[in-house]
Design a protein around this motif. Structure first.
Motif, short mmCIF file in Angstrom:
data_model
loop_
_atom_site.label_atom_id
_atom_site.label_comp_id
_atom_site.label_asym_id
_atom_site.label_seq_id
_atom_site.Cartn_x
_atom_site.Cartn_y
_atom_site.Cartn_z
N GLY A 9 51.72 57.05 28.76
CA GLY A 9 52.82 56.17 28.35
C GLY A 9 54.09 56.94 28.09
N GLY A 10 55.16 56.21 27.84
CA GLY A 10 56.43 56.86 27.55
C GLY A 10 57.61 55.97 27.84
N LEU A 20 49.32 55.48 33.96
CA LEU A 20 48.46 55.52 32.78
C LEU A 20 47.05 55.94 33.18
CD1 LEU A 20 49.48 52.20 30.98
CD2 LEU A 20 50.56 54.44 30.86
N SER A 21 46.42 56.72 32.30
CA SER A 21 45.03 57.13 32.52
C SER A 21 44.20 56.74 31.31
CB SER A 21 44.94 58.64 32.70
OG SER A 21 45.67 59.07 33.82
N CYS A 22 42.95 56.40 31.57
CA CYS A 22 42.01 56.08 30.49
C CYS A 22 40.66 56.68 30.85
CB CYS A 22 41.90 54.58 30.30
SG CYS A 22 40.63 54.11 29.08
N LYS A 64 51.01 42.07 40.10
CA LYS A 64 50.76 42.11 41.55
C LYS A 64 51.99 42.66 42.27
CE LYS A 64 47.52 38.24 41.46
NZ LYS A 64 47.30 36.81 41.79
N GLU A 65 51.76 43.41 43.32
CA GLU A 65 52.81 43.99 44.16
C GLU A 65 53.48 45.20 43.53
OE1 GLU A 65 53.02 42.83 47.14
OE2 GLU A 65 51.81 41.05 46.75
N ARG A 66 53.31 45.40 42.21
CA ARG A 66 53.98 46.54 41.57
C ARG A 66 53.01 47.55 40.95
NH1 ARG A 66 57.12 45.63 37.14
NH2 ARG A 66 55.88 43.84 36.50
N PHE A 67 51.87 47.05 40.46
CA PHE A 67 50.91 47.91 39.78
C PHE A 67 49.65 48.06 40.64
CE2 PHE A 67 52.34 46.57 35.22
CZ PHE A 67 53.62 46.99 35.52
N THR A 68 49.04 49.25 40.55
CA THR A 68 47.79 49.50 41.27
C THR A 68 46.78 50.13 40.33
OG1 THR A 68 48.99 49.84 43.35
CG2 THR A 68 46.72 50.64 43.22
N TYR A 79 42.92 54.50 36.33
CA TYR A 79 44.33 54.83 36.38
C TYR A 79 45.12 53.56 36.70
CZ TYR A 79 42.20 59.39 37.16
OH TYR A 79 41.42 60.52 37.05
N LEU A 80 46.25 53.42 36.06
CA LEU A 80 47.15 52.31 36.37
C LEU A 80 48.48 52.89 36.82
CD1 LEU A 80 47.50 49.21 36.34
CD2 LEU A 80 48.52 49.47 34.07
N GLN A 81 48.74 52.78 38.11
CA GLN A 81 50.03 53.22 38.66
C GLN A 81 51.00 52.05 38.55
OE1 GLN A 81 51.03 56.29 39.89
NE2 GLN A 81 53.07 55.34 39.94
N MET A 82 52.06 52.25 37.82
CA MET A 82 53.04 51.19 37.60
C MET A 82 54.37 51.59 38.26
SD MET A 82 52.22 50.12 33.66
CE MET A 82 52.79 51.68 32.95
#
Length: 120
Positions: A9-10, A20-22, A64-68, A79-82
């Protein structure tokens, strides 16, 4: 004891990206579902993206379309790529996992949360 450790985060400018990683650790027998939720003051926690026990991936319409969402099963990590972040994405992001520990039943676990702030 199971722990979900979040990172990534940040503060980022509108249009920017964060990842983000978890990572789940502990005596884990099996992870059934895992993903990310977010919460802003005065609002309920909402789904962002999550892998389900059935193997599918659910995304909030806003994601949708922005996050993976992706995962490394060997590391029990998601992982959440935003990308293309907007000010309305500002929130505390929480990792969640539905998992079974060795010799125990299925239950849900939550991370401590990581702040994401999108602002110029």
């Amino acid at each position: 004891q199971v722990q979900l450790v979040e990172s990534g985060g940040g503060l980022v400018q509108p249009g920017g990206s964060l990842r983000l990683s978890c990572a789940a650790s502990g005596s884990i027998f099996r992870i059934y579902g895992m993903g990310w939720y977010r919460q802003t003051p005065g609002k309920q926690r909402e789904l962002v993206a999550a892998f389900t026990a059935g193997g599918s991936t659910n995304y909030a319409d806003s994601a949708k379309e922005r996050f993976t969402l992706s995962r490394d099963n060997a590391k029990n990590t998601v992982y959440l790529q935003m990308n293309s972040l907007k000010p309305e994405d500002t929130a505390v992001y929480y990792c969640s996992a539905d998992l079974q520990q060795l010799g125990a039943g299925l239950r849900s676990y939550w991370g401590q949360g990581t702040q994401v702030t999108v602002s110029s």
